[in-house]
Write a protein that holds these residues in place. Structure first.
Motif, PDB file in Angstrom:
ATOM      1  N   ILE A   9      32.751  33.417  24.039  1.00 25.76           N
ATOM      2  CA  ILE A   9      31.435  32.931  24.477  1.00 25.76           C
ATOM      3  C   ILE A   9      31.487  32.656  25.973  1.00 25.76           C
ATOM      4  O   ILE A   9      32.527  32.222  26.481  1.00 25.76           O
ATOM      5  CB  ILE A   9      31.051  31.620  23.752  1.00 25.76           C
ATOM      6  N   CYS A  10      30.394  32.898  26.661  1.00 29.02           N
ATOM      7  CA  CYS A  10      30.351  32.428  28.048  1.00 29.02           C
ATOM      8  C   CYS A  10      29.110  31.610  28.310  1.00 29.02           C
ATOM      9  O   CYS A  10      28.084  31.737  27.635  1.00 29.02           O
ATOM     10  CB  CYS A  10      30.508  33.560  29.052  1.00 29.02           C
ATOM     11  N   VAL A  11      29.262  30.708  29.270  1.00 31.51           N
ATOM     12  CA  VAL A  11      28.208  29.790  29.664  1.00 31.51           C
ATOM     13  C   VAL A  11      27.944  30.051  31.143  1.00 31.51           C
ATOM     14  O   VAL A  11      28.890  30.183  31.923  1.00 31.51           O
ATOM     15  CB  VAL A  11      28.688  28.339  29.425  1.00 31.51           C
ATOM     16  N   VAL A  12      26.672  30.125  31.524  1.00 35.28           N
ATOM     17  CA  VAL A  12      26.331  30.375  32.925  1.00 35.28           C
ATOM     18  C   VAL A  12      25.842  29.072  33.566  1.00 35.28           C
ATOM     19  O   VAL A  12      24.797  28.546  33.202  1.00 35.28           O
ATOM     20  CB  VAL A  12      25.245  31.465  33.040  1.00 35.28           C
ATOM     21  N   GLY A  13      26.635  28.537  34.493  1.00 36.03           N
ATOM     22  CA  GLY A  13      26.302  27.262  35.147  1.00 36.03           C
ATOM     23  C   GLY A  13      27.277  26.175  34.710  1.00 36.03           C
ATOM     24  O   GLY A  13      27.609  26.072  33.529  1.00 36.03           O
ATOM     25  N   SER A  14      27.758  25.388  35.663  1.00 37.70           N
ATOM     26  CA  SER A  14      28.776  24.373  35.337  1.00 37.70           C
ATOM     27  C   SER A  14      28.285  22.957  35.613  1.00 37.70           C
ATOM     28  O   SER A  14      29.055  22.078  35.962  1.00 37.70           O
ATOM     29  CB  SER A  14      30.053  24.640  36.129  1.00 37.70           C
ATOM     30  N   GLY A  15      26.968  22.739  35.454  1.00 37.27           N
ATOM     31  CA  GLY A  15      26.436  21.380  35.516  1.00 37.27           C
ATOM     32  C   GLY A  15      26.647  20.708  34.166  1.00 37.27           C
ATOM     33  O   GLY A  15      27.390  21.220  33.314  1.00 37.27           O
ATOM     34  N   PRO A  16      25.998  19.569  33.950  1.00 40.33           N
ATOM     35  CA  PRO A  16      26.131  18.885  32.662  1.00 40.33           C
ATOM     36  C   PRO A  16      25.808  19.800  31.480  1.00 40.33           C
ATOM     37  O   PRO A  16      26.515  19.766  30.462  1.00 40.33           O
ATOM     38  CB  PRO A  16      25.121  17.749  32.772  1.00 40.33           C
ATOM     39  N   ALA A  17      24.771  20.618  31.582  1.00 40.77           N
ATOM     40  CA  ALA A  17      24.399  21.480  30.452  1.00 40.77           C
ATOM     41  C   ALA A  17      25.530  22.445  30.123  1.00 40.77           C
ATOM     42  O   ALA A  17      25.903  22.613  28.959  1.00 40.77           O
ATOM     43  CB  ALA A  17      23.112  22.239  30.766  1.00 40.77           C
ATOM     44  N   GLY A  18      26.092  23.089  31.140  1.00 39.60           N
ATOM     45  CA  GLY A  18      27.174  24.045  30.911  1.00 39.60           C
ATOM     46  C   GLY A  18      28.379  23.367  30.286  1.00 39.60           C
ATOM     47  O   GLY A  18      28.921  23.839  29.273  1.00 39.60           O
ATOM     48  N   PHE A  19      28.801  22.258  30.867  1.00 46.17           N
ATOM     49  CA  PHE A  19      30.001  21.592  30.352  1.00 46.17           C
ATOM     50  C   PHE A  19      29.796  20.973  28.976  1.00 46.17           C
ATOM     51  O   PHE A  19      30.669  21.056  28.114  1.00 46.17           O
ATOM     52  CB  PHE A  19      30.530  20.559  31.352  1.00 46.17           C
ATOM     53  N   VAL A  41      32.587  25.445  43.565  1.00 47.89           N
ATOM     54  CA  VAL A  41      33.007  24.173  42.960  1.00 47.89           C
ATOM     55  C   VAL A  41      32.140  23.840  41.750  1.00 47.89           C
ATOM     56  O   VAL A  41      30.983  24.261  41.691  1.00 47.89           O
ATOM     57  CB  VAL A  41      32.915  23.023  43.996  1.00 47.89           C
ATOM     58  N   PRO A  42      32.688  23.107  40.784  1.00 46.12           N
ATOM     59  CA  PRO A  42      31.945  22.831  39.554  1.00 46.12           C
ATOM     60  C   PRO A  42      31.039  21.585  39.622  1.00 46.12           C
ATOM     61  O   PRO A  42      31.028  20.888  40.624  1.00 46.12           O
ATOM     62  CB  PRO A  42      33.068  22.580  38.536  1.00 46.12           C
ATOM     63  N   PHE A  43      30.315  21.351  38.532  1.00 46.48           N
ATOM     64  CA  PHE A  43      29.600  20.114  38.163  1.00 46.48           C
ATOM     65  C   PHE A  43      28.142  20.032  38.591  1.00 46.48           C
ATOM     66  O   PHE A  43      27.484  19.029  38.348  1.00 46.48           O
ATOM     67  CB  PHE A  43      30.356  18.845  38.630  1.00 46.48           C
ATOM     68  N   GLY A  44      27.587  21.071  39.212  1.00 44.66           N
ATOM     69  CA  GLY A  44      26.139  21.130  39.461  1.00 44.66           C
ATOM     70  C   GLY A  44      25.599  19.878  40.130  1.00 44.66           C
ATOM     71  O   GLY A  44      26.172  19.387  41.121  1.00 44.66           O
ATOM     72  N   LEU A  45      24.507  19.352  39.565  1.00 45.34           N
ATOM     73  CA  LEU A  45      23.822  18.214  40.191  1.00 45.34           C
ATOM     74  C   LEU A  45      24.615  16.912  40.115  1.00 45.34           C
ATOM     75  O   LEU A  45      24.252  15.947  40.769  1.00 45.34           O
ATOM     76  CB  LEU A  45      22.439  18.020  39.562  1.00 45.34           C
ATOM     77  N   PRO A  52      25.035   9.448  46.459  1.00 43.57           N
ATOM     78  CA  PRO A  52      26.405   9.042  46.788  1.00 43.57           C
ATOM     79  C   PRO A  52      26.690   7.560  46.512  1.00 43.57           C
ATOM     80  O   PRO A  52      27.835   7.203  46.269  1.00 43.57           O
ATOM     81  CB  PRO A  52      26.526   9.342  48.287  1.00 43.57           C
ATOM     82  N   ASP A  53      25.628   6.733  46.517  1.00 44.81           N
ATOM     83  CA  ASP A  53      25.843   5.312  46.237  1.00 44.81           C
ATOM     84  C   ASP A  53      25.743   4.994  44.741  1.00 44.81           C
ATOM     85  O   ASP A  53      25.652   3.832  44.358  1.00 44.81           O
ATOM     86  CB  ASP A  53      24.872   4.443  47.054  1.00 44.81           C
ATOM     87  N   HIS A  54      25.766   6.024  43.899  1.00 42.55           N
ATOM     88  CA  HIS A  54      25.813   5.831  42.445  1.00 42.55           C
ATOM     89  C   HIS A  54      27.082   6.466  41.861  1.00 42.55           C
ATOM     90  O   HIS A  54      27.000   7.320  40.971  1.00 42.55           O
ATOM     91  CB  HIS A  54      24.578   6.446  41.772  1.00 42.55           C
ATOM     92  N   PRO A  55      28.254   6.050  42.337  1.00 34.79           N
ATOM     93  CA  PRO A  55      29.484   6.734  41.914  1.00 34.79           C
ATOM     94  C   PRO A  55      29.733   6.636  40.408  1.00 34.79           C
ATOM     95  O   PRO A  55      30.308   7.550  39.813  1.00 34.79           O
ATOM     96  CB  PRO A  55      30.585   6.012  42.705  1.00 34.79           C
ATOM     97  N   GLU A  56      29.280   5.550  39.777  1.00 37.29           N
ATOM     98  CA  GLU A  56      29.545   5.378  38.338  1.00 37.29           C
ATOM     99  C   GLU A  56      28.911   6.498  37.511  1.00 37.29           C
ATOM    100  O   GLU A  56      29.442   6.872  36.472  1.00 37.29           O
ATOM    101  CB  GLU A  56      29.116   3.976  37.875  1.00 37.29           C
ATOM    102  N   VAL A  57      27.780   7.045  38.013  1.00 37.04           N
ATOM    103  CA  VAL A  57      27.108   8.131  37.277  1.00 37.04           C
ATOM    104  C   VAL A  57      28.008   9.371  37.227  1.00 37.04           C
ATOM    105  O   VAL A  57      27.962  10.167  36.294  1.00 37.04           O
ATOM    106  CB  VAL A  57      25.754   8.483  37.953  1.00 37.04           C
ATOM    107  N   LYS A  58      28.868   9.490  38.243  1.00 44.21           N
ATOM    108  CA  LYS A  58      29.706  10.693  38.338  1.00 44.21           C
ATOM    109  C   LYS A  58      30.942  10.635  37.448  1.00 44.21           C
ATOM    110  O   LYS A  58      31.733  11.580  37.430  1.00 44.21           O
ATOM    111  CB  LYS A  58      30.121  10.917  39.796  1.00 44.21           C
ATOM    112  N   ASN A  59      31.097   9.526  36.706  1.00 46.68           N
ATOM    113  CA  ASN A  59      32.256   9.444  35.799  1.00 46.68           C
ATOM    114  C   ASN A  59      32.261  10.533  34.730  1.00 46.68           C
ATOM    115  O   ASN A  59      33.317  10.832  34.174  1.00 46.68           O
ATOM    116  CB  ASN A  59      32.306   8.071  35.128  1.00 46.68           C
ATOM    117  N   VAL A  60      31.095  11.134  34.465  1.00 45.49           N
ATOM    118  CA  VAL A  60      31.057  12.230  33.479  1.00 45.49           C
ATOM    119  C   VAL A  60      31.987  13.375  33.906  1.00 45.49           C
ATOM    120  O   VAL A  60      32.407  14.172  33.079  1.00 45.49           O
ATOM    121  CB  VAL A  60      29.632  12.782  33.256  1.00 45.49           C
TER     122      VAL A  60
END
Ligand code: FAD
Length: 459
Positions: A9-19, A41-45, A52-60
């Motif tokens: 299987i392949c997934v196109v896009g490496s944001g939250p939806a892809g991962f 580089v990965p992880f989209g939005l 940048p001042d919401h680092p906790e959101v990036k823990n995903v």
């Protein structure tokens, strides 16, 4: 034989939806998932959107990294689907293809003057401070004292907050060095967020509003007249909306305590919500060379509930400013002529993630639902697409027999001179970014030039 039985299987896009889609698919013990991403580089939005001042959101990112470390998952960055490889080629190589490529365009205002220097999309502005390669040279002009943001959603609040936060509070975030430099020189003192409808229709959430109200060095400007009669109406609205409106109402109408009053009096910057205003035109400066304001039509509301519409009253108002940021939404692009696309809604037409009329093709995330909802919404929606795909597999609806997967695509890419970036390549770039940030106390200093990234990898 493993090769024979592997579900490719392949997934196109490496944001939250892809991962998140990959994470769900990997529950199937025979599944192998390749994730293609156009950025190096990965992880989209999560990397290029979240403030940048919401680092906790990036823990995903930790969860996504675990998924990428699975022996049955691979990341291939620097591969743009639709340009470097086509969707039909992917469908030929894999048992199933999931499109999770997000919403990369911004909705235009479609008003005269939109093209003037001094007008930019919130999308580009966000991309600039977050180091999105295509926006790294944006250099917004912050020499005027007033900025107007058209829109009242979370992205609009993110942009307002970054414009008004004292730069020293951003020094220890992953905001780019260049953006921080420009923000240090900023003369912007007042930011207006303009909405066509009223306080009951704002699209931001309470957490983001609270942050604005408490922003150091900034005071809110809210017109109590906008809130007349609201006290009665909020009894009927759902609880999250009720709490949000109560906070707005209190901020607009209650006299602050002495401490808060002193804080507001000494604030050098301000932000305000301008309700019932619909943008008609970006006004040019006298020499016609750049934006100098926005002409707004005054509106009033008609209808009730979700169907509430803003209709113009005939009155106009001009709001002078040096910078106009349009934050009226994102929009997906069609990726490949072979994939159905609803250009009106800006999504791929689908039923629960199954692309209409194309067996073996799926979608998830913003390209499936449209560009609304937080990462958690995107997660639920992506798991659902994963479920539908595995159901179809069980029902015998996917092609039988082995598929070559990446082996076939690698050959195509190599013949086209495309050099994919693997996940371990990304980890080298990640380490480099972290090292560059260390000296200045930042979690990382983002690399913003794709050529430099590829050079660092010896590509
Ligand atoms: P995306 O994250 O956009 O991922 C799509 C990926 O596909 C991108 O990496 C893109 O480069 C790639 N791609 C595009 N075209 C191609 C192609 N042709 N070939 C290969 N790859 C391609 N949510 C929160 O929960 N908290 C927040 O604080 C928050 N802040 C946000 C701030 C902003 C400015 C924005 C815009 C959104 C924010 N969100 C936040 C919402 C959240 O980012 C989204 O819900 C989520 O990212 C949507 O996931 P997605 O995978 O569909 O899209």
């Amino acid at each position: 034989d493993i090769q024979e039985k592997t579900l490719q299987i392949c997934v196109v896009g490496s944001g939250p939806a892809g991962f998140y889609t990959a994470q769900h698919l990997l529950k199937h013990p025979q599944a192998h998932v390749d994730i293609y991403e156009k950025q190096p580089v990965p992880f989209g939005l999560v990397r290029f959107g979240v403030a940048p001042d919401h680092p906790e959101v990036k823990n995903v990112i930790n969860t996504f990294t675990q998924t990428a470390h699975s022996g049955r998952c691979a990341f291939w960055g620097n591969v743009e689907v639709g340009r470097d490889v086509t969707v039909p080629e992917l469908r030929e190589a894999y048992h199933a293809v999931v499109l999770s490529y997000g919403a990369e365009d911004h909705r235009a205002l479609e008003i005269p003057g939109e093209e003037l220097p001094g007008v930019c999309s919130a999308r580009a502005f966000v991309g600039w401070y977050n180091g999105l390669p295509e926006n790294r040279e944006l250099e917004p002009d912050l020499s005027g004292d007033t900025a107007v943001i058209l829109g009242q959603g979370n992205v609009a609040l993110d942009v307002a907050r970054i414009l008004l936060t004292p730069p020293e509070h951003l020094e220890r975030t992953d905001i780019t060095k260049a953006a921080l430099g420009v923000l240090r020189q900023s003369r912007v003192k007042t930011v207006w967020l303009v909405g066509r409808r009223g306080p009951l229709q704002v699209a931001f959430t309470i957490k983001e509003l609270r942050e604005m109200i408490q922003l150091p060095g900034a005071r809110p400007i809210l017109d109590p007249a906008d809130f007349l009669g609201l006290q009665d109406k909020i009894k009927e609205v759902p609880r999250p909306r009720k709490r949000l409106t109560e906070l707005l109402l209190r901020t607009a109408t209650e006299k602050p305590g002495p401490e808060e009053a002193a804080r507001r009096a000494s604030a050098s910057r301000a932000w305000g919500l301008r309700f019932f205003r619909s943008p008609q035109q970006v006004l040019p400066s006298p020499d016609g060379r750049r934006a100098a304001g926005v002409r707004l039509a005054v509106t009033r509301l008609e209808g009730v509930g979700e169907a509430t519409r803003a209709v113009p009253t005939g009155d106009m108002e001009d709001l002078p400013c040096g910078l106009v940021l349009s934050s009226v939404g994102y929009k997906s692009r069609p990726v490949d002529p072979s994939v159905p696309f609803d250009s009106k809604l800006g999504v791929i037409p689908n039923v629960e993630g199954r692309v209409m009329d194309v067996p073996g093709l799926y979608c998830s995330g913003w390209v499936k639902r449209g560009p609304t909802g937080v990462i958690a919404t995107t997660m639920t929606d992506s798991f659902l697409t994963g479920q539908m795909l595995l159901q179809d597999l069980k029902a015998g609806l996917l092609p039988s027999g082995p598929r070559p997967g990446y082996a076939a695509i690698q050959a195509l890419l190599s013949s086209r001179g495309v050099r994919p970036v693997s996940f371990s390549d990304w980890e080298k770039l990640d380490a480099e970014e972290v090292a560059r940030g260390q000296g200045t106390g930042k979690p990382r200093e983002k690399l913003v030039d794709p050529q430099e990234m590829l050079r660092l990898l010896g590509h």
